[in-house]
Design a protein around this motif. Structure first.
Motif, short mmCIF file in Angstrom:
data_model
loop_
_atom_site.label_atom_id
_atom_site.label_comp_id
_atom_site.label_asym_id
_atom_site.label_seq_id
_atom_site.Cartn_x
_atom_site.Cartn_y
_atom_site.Cartn_z
N VAL A 140 -14.86 -8.40 9.42
CA VAL A 140 -13.46 -8.59 8.76
C VAL A 140 -12.89 -7.52 7.87
N GLU A 141 -13.54 -7.45 7.22
CA GLU A 141 -13.73 -6.30 5.49
C GLU A 141 -13.47 -5.20 6.11
N THR A 142 -14.51 -4.70 6.88
CA THR A 142 -14.16 -3.20 7.55
C THR A 142 -13.18 -3.24 8.17
N LEU A 143 -12.12 -4.13 9.23
CA LEU A 143 -11.35 -4.15 9.95
C LEU A 143 -9.76 -4.01 8.85
N SER A 144 -10.10 -4.60 7.90
CA SER A 144 -9.70 -5.48 7.21
C SER A 144 -8.82 -3.99 6.17
N ILE A 145 -9.59 -3.41 5.64
CA ILE A 145 -9.79 -2.39 4.54
C ILE A 145 -8.97 -0.83 5.50
N ALA A 146 -9.49 -0.83 6.52
CA ALA A 146 -9.42 0.83 7.57
C ALA A 146 -7.53 0.12 8.18
N THR A 147 -7.19 -1.65 7.85
CA THR A 147 -5.60 -1.69 8.88
C THR A 147 -4.61 -1.37 7.29
N TYR A 148 -5.42 -1.57 6.42
CA TYR A 148 -4.19 -1.58 5.39
C TYR A 148 -4.42 -0.53 4.65
N VAL A 149 -4.35 1.08 5.11
CA VAL A 149 -4.37 1.93 5.62
C VAL A 149 -4.02 2.80 6.32
N MET A 150 -3.93 2.07 7.73
CA MET A 150 -3.15 1.87 8.79
C MET A 150 -1.50 2.14 8.20
N ALA A 151 -1.28 0.67 7.82
CA ALA A 151 0.29 0.64 7.73
C ALA A 151 0.86 1.65 7.02
N GLY A 152 -0.06 1.90 5.80
CA GLY A 152 0.94 3.17 4.97
C GLY A 152 0.58 4.31 5.49
N LEU A 153 -0.19 4.00 6.50
CA LEU A 153 0.28 6.07 6.56
C LEU A 153 0.99 7.12 6.52
N ARG A 154 2.51 6.25 6.77
CA ARG A 154 3.72 6.95 6.55
C ARG A 154 4.12 6.92 5.27
N LYS A 155 3.65 7.91 4.23
CA LYS A 155 3.47 7.65 3.09
C LYS A 155 4.36 7.77 2.27
N THR A 156 5.60 8.59 2.74
CA THR A 156 7.25 9.34 2.27
C THR A 156 8.00 7.86 2.74
N ASP A 157 7.77 7.00 3.62
CA ASP A 157 8.76 6.03 4.42
C ASP A 157 8.17 4.91 3.43
N LEU A 158 8.98 3.81 2.29
CA LEU A 158 9.41 2.88 2.14
C LEU A 158 9.05 1.36 2.69
N ARG A 159 9.48 1.70 3.92
CA ARG A 159 8.88 0.04 4.47
C ARG A 159 7.81 -0.06 4.19
N SER A 160 7.21 1.79 4.62
CA SER A 160 5.85 1.25 5.35
C SER A 160 4.77 0.69 4.01
N ASN A 161 5.13 1.72 3.20
CA ASN A 161 4.58 1.43 1.84
C ASN A 161 4.98 -0.49 1.59
N GLU A 162 5.84 -0.72 1.90
CA GLU A 162 5.65 -2.25 1.45
C GLU A 162 5.13 -2.72 2.42
N SER A 163 4.97 -2.61 3.95
CA SER A 163 3.93 -3.30 4.56
C SER A 163 2.78 -2.96 4.36
N ALA A 164 1.97 -1.96 4.13
CA ALA A 164 0.86 -1.85 3.03
C ALA A 164 0.18 -3.07 2.34
N MET A 165 1.35 -2.78 1.42
CA MET A 165 1.07 -3.00 -0.03
C MET A 165 1.22 -5.22 0.17
N LYS A 166 2.23 -4.88 1.19
CA LYS A 166 2.02 -6.89 1.66
C LYS A 166 0.71 -7.11 2.09
N TYR A 167 -0.08 -6.23 2.94
CA TYR A 167 -0.84 -7.08 4.50
C TYR A 167 -2.02 -6.50 3.15
#
Lengths: 516, 538
Positions: free
Chosen positions: A144-171
C-alpha cells in the motif's frame, strides 16, 4: 503458533520464484532510474525499457500460473500464489503497460521528466503486485505504501499547475490518513488474534482473545480500504484528485490502485474474516462486515451515479463513474463473502478480478482518447469541448463511445460479462439485503446510461459551431487504443477462457505459516 | 448447401453484421457513398431470401425447435449460444428480414448526411433483432435484446427530427431500465435452477423442462416477482399503457426507416418475449395477473385511439395507433385461448406490414413537403391519385376491414377473448366489447385523417405541384399491399405453420399437465374454438 520461533529467523524460507514477477519489475525500475540519471530525457528509451520489464514480469507470472502449486507460497507464508494474486497481478501489468503507452503523447506535449515518471509507474505497479500477493498484513501494508507514495508524486507531476498540486496534496493528506486507519486496524487485529498472517488470523478467529478488538480492528481496516477503493462515504477525495491529476495518471489511478486495493481488501476480509462454524466472534464479525459492505455498496452505486449525472467535466464524470464501479465490484465482493463453498468463493473472487479487468480496459481506453482530445495541460475536458466531433474524428469518437458502452455494461462488450459475473454470486445467497443491493446496483446501471450516453449524444447528435482540429494519433496511443478495443470485444465475446484461467488456481489453502 | 441449412440461423444473424463490416471496408478503400445503399440492399435482400429457407422442410429437434444449435459460450456461468426457431418465432424472423430491404429502399434519397454510418447501423440492427427472435438462452437473449438498442439509439439520435436527442435518450433509458430488471430475474432463475437441480442454467429449454418435470418450482411471491421483472421489460418494449410514452416521441423523431423498423419489428420483441418466456416459465403468475394486463391492454386500445384522434401530426397519429394495436395483441395473448394467441401473432405480423406501410407513406409525403401536419394538406387525391389509393387501402387494412390483413387478427383476438376464462364471470365478454370500441375508434381517427388530407378542396397552394409516387416508391409499396390482401384472404398460409407452437404455449400457460386432454381452465370444448377460428379464416 503465536510465538516467533528463532528457527524462522534463521531460515526465512526464501522462495525467490514466488516473487519473481515483482523482482523482475523492481530490477527494471532501478535500472531505468540509474540509466535516466546518466542519460536524462530519453523518454522513448525508458518507455521501451519499462514495457520490456513488464513483459518479462508477465512472463514470470505466466510461469507461476502454468505450474500451480509448485510455488504456492514462500517467505513463511507471507507471499502466496493463488488465483486472487495471479489474476489481479495480470490486471496490474496490463494497466501499467497501457498507462505507459497512453502517456507518450502527454510526455511529448508537456515536457514531463519521463524517466522519473516511468520509474514511478513501475514502482507503483510493484506496490500493487505486493498488495495482491501478500498473505500477511505487513506485506500488504508495504505494498500500500509503495503504491501510495509513487501515486502521490505522479498526481503532482505537473509541477506548475495549481490543480495538479491541489490534487497531489489532497491525495497525500487523505491517503496518509487512510493508511493510518489501516495500520491501526492491523495492529488491533494482531492484538486480537496474535498474528498478522491472513491464514492464521482466519484460523484463530474462534479463539480470539478480545473479540471486541476484532470488530474495532475490522472496522478500521474497512475504513482504510474504503478510502483506497473510494467507496461512499470515503470517496470525497476522488473527484478533486482525479480532475486535477494529468489525464493518463487519472486513468491509471482509477484502474490500477483501485484494483490493487480490492485485491488486499478481498484477501483480508473474504479470506481473513470468514464465517467459522461454531465461533460466535467470527460469525458476528462476518455478519457485521457483510452488512456494512452491502450498505456501502448500495450507497456507493447510488451516490456515484447520481453525482456523475450532474457533472459538466468529462474527467470529473469519469471520477464519479469510477466510484460507482467500485460499488459494482463491491457487490461481487459481498457475493464472495457470503459464498458457502470454496468453489463459490473462488468464482466470486475471480468475478471481481474480471470486473476490474473489464473496467480497467474500458477506463484506460477512455482516458487515452481523453488525453488526446484534451490537448496540452488538459484544457479541453468539458462536455462542450466534445460537441459534434463525432464525424470529424470518427476513429476516436467511435472508440470512446465503445468504451462508454462497456462502462455502461452493454451486451457484447466486456462490461456486460463483468456485471453479470459480479451480480451473480450476491443473488445466490438469497438474503433480502443482498438482493436489494443487486437490484439497486441494476437500477443504477440504468441511471448511468444517462451520463455515459450523454458523451455519445454530445459527440454525434450535436453539431459543432467552432473550428476543431483533429488530433493526430501517435503510434503508441493508437496501439493502446487497439489493445483496449480488442480487449473490450474479446472479454465481451470470448471471456470464457479468461474466466477459466482466473479460477484455475484455487485460493483454497494458502499454506499457513503454522503448518510449514 | 448443406453448410447453409446446417448453420442457417447463424448465417442469418451474422450476414448483416458481416455486411456492416463490408460497408466499413468499402468506405475505407473506395469512399464511394453511392454504392452503399446498393450494398445494403443486396445484403438485406439476400438475408431475406435465406430466411425463406426456414420455411422449407426440416425436422424438429427433440426440443421442438427447428435448425437448432447449441454451442457453449461461457462455461463458467453455463451460458450457451443456443438457437432455434419454432412456428412462432419463424414468422417474426421472416417479418424482420422482409421489413429490412423495404426500409433500406425507403431511405434511398433521404439520407443526406453520414450515409455510411446510417447503413452500418441499419445492418447491425438487423443482426440484433434476428438474434432476439432465435435465441433460446436467456442470457444471450438479453444480450441481443439490449444490443438492438444501440443502433436504434444512433438512428434516432443522428438522423432524427428536431427533438431527436430527447427522443433517443428517452427511448434508451426507458427500455434499458426495464430490461436490466429482467437481467436480475434471469440470474435469479439461474440460481433457482441451481438450487433445484444442482446445475444452474440460462437455457430456456432446460429451464422449461425442469419446470415441467416438477424439479424447478417457481411459485408464490418469487414467481410473481420474477414474472413482473420479465413483464416490465417486455411491457415497456410493447409498449403497454402506461409505459408507452417513449413511443410517440421515438416514432415521430426517427427517420422513416427507423420508424418502419421500430413499428414493424422492435415492438414485437416485447410481445414475443411475453408469450415465449413469461407464459411458459411462469404460467401460474401469468394466469393470476392476467387481469392487470387485460385492463391495461384495453386502456391502451381506447386511450391510444382517443389520443390518435386529436393528433395534428400524421406520424404521431400513426404512432398512437400502434399503441392501440399492440393493446390488441396483449389482449389476445392474455386470453390464453388458441384463437386469441394465434390472433395475437397474426396481428403482430399484420401490424408490422400495415404500420410499416403507413410510416413509409408518411415518409413519402414528408420528403416532398417537409411537413407532417394534417392541416397543411387537403385534397391531395386529385394531385396524387396513386398515393391516395395506396394510403386509403393501407388505412383500411389498419382499421380492420374484412379481406384485408388487420381484420383477421383482431377478429380472432376478440373471439378468443370472448371465449376466454382468463377473467371470472362475464368480464371477458365486457372486455371484448370494450376492445371492440377500439376498432370503431380506429375507423374514426384514420378515416377522419384520410378525409382531411386527401379529400375536399385543394386548400394549400404549396401542394399543387406535388408529384405522384415514382417507380421506386410504387415498387416499395407493392409487396406490402400484396401482403395486406394476401394475409387478409388466406391467413391459414401463415397460421398453419405457427399452430403447433402456439398451441404448445397455450397448453403450458393454461395449466394443462403434459398430455392432459382437457384444459383445466377451459370451460368450452376446444372444438368450439377451432371452429370459431376457421370461421375467422374464411
Amino acid at each position: 503458533m503465536n510465538t516467533i520461533l528463532l528457527a524462522d529467523l534463521v531460515n526465512p524460507n526464501v522462495v525467490i520464484q514466488t516473487v519473481l514477477p515483482e523482482m523482475v519489475l523492481a530490477v527494471t525500475a532501478i535500472f531505468i532510474m540509474v540509466y535516466d540519471s546518466y542519460v536524462p530525457g530519453k523518454h522513448r528509451v525508458t518507455a521501451t525499457l519499462s514495457l520490456i520489464g513488464l513483459a518479462a514480469s508477465s512472463f514470470a507470472l505466466y510461469q507461476l500460473w502454468s505450474e500451480p502449486g509448485v510455488f504456492a507460497s514462500g517467505f513463511n507464508g507471507m507471499v502466496v500464489t493463488d488465483g486472487l494474486r495471479l489474476s489481479f497481478t495480470a490486471v496490474f501489468i496490463l494497466v501499467a503497460a497501457l498507462t505507459i503507452l497512453i502517456s507518450s503523447v502527454w510526455i511529448d506535449n508537456e515536457n514531463v521528466p519521463a524517466g522519473e515518471y516511468h520509474v514511478l509507474v513501475l514502482f507503483a505497479t510493484i506496490g500493487m503486485m505486493f498488495m495482491a500477493s501478500g498473505n500477511d498484513m505487513v506485506i500488504i501494508f508495504l505494498g500500500v505504501e509503495t503504491l501510495s507514495i509513487a501515486t502521490y508524486v505522479m498526481a503532482g507531476l505537473r509541477k506548475t499547475d495549481l490543480r495538479s498540486n491541489e490534487s497531489a496534496m489532497k491525495y497525500f493528506v487523505l491517503g496518509s490518513y487512510a493508511s493510518a486507519f489501516l495500520l491501526y486496524g492491523m495492529a488491533l487485529i494482531y492484538g486480537a488474534t496474535g498474528s498478522t498472517n491472513i491464514t492464521e488470523i482466519a484460523s484463530s478467529l474462534d479463539s480470539a482473545s478480545f473479540p471486541a478488538l476484532l470488530l474495532v480492528g475490522g472496522a478500521m481496516l474497512l475504513i482504510g480500504f474504503g478510502f483506497k477503493v473510494a467507496v461512499v462515504p470515503f470517496h470525497v477525495w476522488t473527484p478533486d484528485v482525479y480532475e486535477g491529476a494529468p489525464s493518463p495518471i487519472t486513468g491509471f489511478m482509477a484502474a490500477g490502485p483501485k484494483a490493487a486495493a480490492f485485491a488486499s481488501f478481498l484477501r483480508v476480509f473474504v479470506i481473513g474474516f470468514p464465517l467459522v462454524a461454531g465461533s460466535v466472534a467470527a460469525q458476528y464479525l462476518h455478519e457485521t462486515w457483510i452488512t456494512a459492505l452491502a450498505i456501502i455498496a448500495i450507497l456507493t452505486t447510488t451516490v456515484g451515479n447520481l453525482a456523475a449525472i450532474v457533472q459538466n467535466n468529462v474527467k470529473r464524470m469519469l471520477a464519479y463513474s469510477s466510484i460507482a464501479h467500485a460499488g459494482y465490484a463491491l457487490v461481487g465482493f459481498v457475493g464472495a463473502g457470503v459464498a458457502t463453498t470454496i468453489e463459490g468463493r473462488n468464482e466470486a473472487i475471480a468475478a471481481v478480478a474480471f470486473y476490474m479487468l473489464t473496467y480497467s480496459v474500458a477506463n484506460l481506453g477512455a482516458f487515452a482518447v481523453l488525453t488526446l482530445l484534451a490537448r496540452k495541460n488538459d484544457r479541453r475536458t468539458e462536455f462542450e469541448d466534445y460537441n459534434g466531433i463525432g464525424f470529424k474524428s470518427p476513429v476516436l469518437s467511435f472508440t470512446l463511445s465503445l468504451f462508454m458502452l462497456s462502462l455502461l455494461g452493454l451486451p457484447l462488450t466486456a462490461g456486460f460479462i463483468g456485471k453479470v459475473l459480479v451480480f451473480r454470486p450476491a443473488l445466490e445467497a438469497g438474503q433480502t439485503l443482498l438482493t436489494v443491493m443487486v437490484v439497486v446496483a441494476v437500477i443504477n446501471t440504468a441511471i448511468s446510461a444517462y451520463y455515459y450516453l450523454r458523451l455519445i449524444v454530445v459527440m454525434f447528435f450535436r453539431e459543432r459551431s467552432t473550428d476543431w482540429v483533429v488530433p493526430k494519433i501517435p503510434a503508441a496511443v493508437g496501439f493502446a487504443l487497439l489493445v483496449a478495443v480488442l480487449g473490450v470485444f474479446y472479454f465481451g465475446l470470448f471471456g470464457n477462457s479468461v474466466i477459466r484461467s482466473f479460477t484455475s488456481v484455487p485460493a483454497e489453502a494458502p499454506v499457513s505459516a503454522s503448518n510449514r | 448447401m448443406d453448410f447453409i441449412t446446417e448453420n442457417l440461423i447463424t448465417i442469418l444473424i451474422l450476414l448483416p453484421a458481416f455486411g456492416a463490416l463490408a460497408l466499413i471496408g468499402h468506405q475505407l478503400f473506395w469512399k464511394e457513398e453511392a454504392h452503399l445503399k446498393w450494398l445494403t440492399l443486396a445484403f438485406t435482400l439476400v438475408n431475406f431470401l435465406i430466411s425463406l429457407l426456414l420455411l422449407g422442410n426440416s425436422t424438429a429437434s427433440a426440443n421442438g425447435f427447428f435448425f437448432e444449435k447449441n454451442i457453449p459460450w461461457i462455461e463458467a456461468i453455463n451460458t450457451n449460444y443456443h438457437i432455434g426457431v419454432d412456428g412462432f418465432s419463424l414468422w417474426l424472423v421472416i417479418l424482420t428480414t422482409f421489413i429490412m430491404p423495404i426500409s433500406v429502399l425507403s431511405t434511398w434519397h433521404a439520407v443526406e448526411k453520414r450515409a455510411p454510418a446510417f447503413y452500418v447501423f441499419l445492418l447491425l440492427l438487423e443482426s440484433a433483432m434476428l438474434g432476439v427472435f432465435v435465441t433460446l438462452d436467456l442470457l444471450v437473449f438479453y444480450l441481443f435484446f439490449e444490443a438492438s438498442l444501440i443502433p436504434m439509439f444512433f438512428l434516432i439520435g443522428i438522423w432524427g427530427g428536431k427533438e431527436r436527442i430527447y427522443a433517443a435518450v428517452k427511448f434508451f433509458i426507458f427500455t434499458a431500465l426495464g430490461s436490466l430488471l429482467m437481467l436480475v430475474a434471469i440470474i435469479a432463475l439461474y440460481y433457482l435452477q441451481l438450487q433445484a437441480t444442482g446445475v444452474g442454467s440460462f437455457d430456456y429449454v432446460v429451464l422449461l423442462r425442469s419446470i415441467q418435470e416438477g424439479n424447478l418450482v417457481i411459485a408464490g411471491q418469487a414467481g410473481t416477482l420474477l414474472f413482473l421483472a420479465f413483464a416490465l421489460a417486455f411491457s415497456i418494449k410493447v409498449p403497454l399503457f402506461p409505459f408507452h410514452t417513449w413511443l410517440p416521441d421515438a416514432h415521430t423523431e426517427a427517420p422513416t426507416a427507423g420508424s418502419v423498423i421500430l413499428a414493424g419489428v422492435l415492438l414485437k420483441m416485447g410481445t414475443y418475449g411475453l408469450m415465449r418466456f413469461n407464459f411458459t416459465l411462469f404460467p401460474e403468475a401469468s394466469r393470476e395477473l392476467a387481469w392487470i394486463f387485460i385492463i391495461l391492454a384495453i386502456i391502451g386500445i381506447i386511450y391510444g385511439a382517443l389520443v390518435a384522434m386529436v393528433q395534428p401530426d400524421i406520424k404521431r397519429l400513426v404512432a398512437y395507433s400502434s399503441v392501440a394495436h399492440m393493446g390488441f395483441v396483449i389482449l389476445g395473448m392474455f386470453s390464453f385461448t388458441e384463437a386469441g394467441m394465434q390472433g395475437a401473432l397474426y396481428t403482430m405480423l399484420s401490424h408490422g406490414v400495415t404500420t410499416g406501410a403507413l410510416f413509409l407513406l408518411v415518409g413519402f409525403i414528408y420528403e416532398r413537403r417537409h411537413t407532417r401536419l394534417i392541416s397543411e394538406y387537403g385534397g391531395l387525391s386529385g394531385i396524387m391519385p396513386v398515393y391516395a389509393t395506396f394510403f386509403v387501402i393501407t388505412a383500411m387494412a389498419s382499421i380492420g376491414l374484412p379481406f384485408l390483413n388487420g381484420f383477421v387478427g383482431e377478429f380472432m383476438i376478440m373471439l378468443g377473448m370472448w371465449t376466454s376464462t382468463a377473467l371470472s364471470g362475464n368480464w371477458n365478454q365486457i372486455a371484448t366489447m370494450l376492445a371492440g370500441t377500439g376498432v370503431v375508434f380506429a375507423a374514426v381517427y384514420l378515416l377522419w385523417m384520410v378525409q382531411r388530407v386527401f379529400f375536399g378542396k385543394l386548400t394549400n397552394n404549396k401542394n399543387k405541384s406535388l408529384r405522384d409516387l415514382d417507380l421506386r416508391e410504387i415498387g416499395l409499396m407493392a409487396p406490402l399491399l400484396f401482403l395486406m390482401v394476401f394475409m387478409g384472404v388466406y391467413p391459414s398460409a401463415f397460421l398453419s405453420a405457427s399452430r403447433d407452437s402456439v398451441k404448445e404455449i397455450q397448453r403450458i400457460v393454461s395449466g394443462d399437465t403434459k398430455g392432459g386432454a382437457v384444459a383445466r381452465t377451459r370451460t368450452k370444448p376446444p372444438a368450439a374454438i377451432t371452429a370459431g377460428k376457421e370461421e375467422a379464416e374464411k
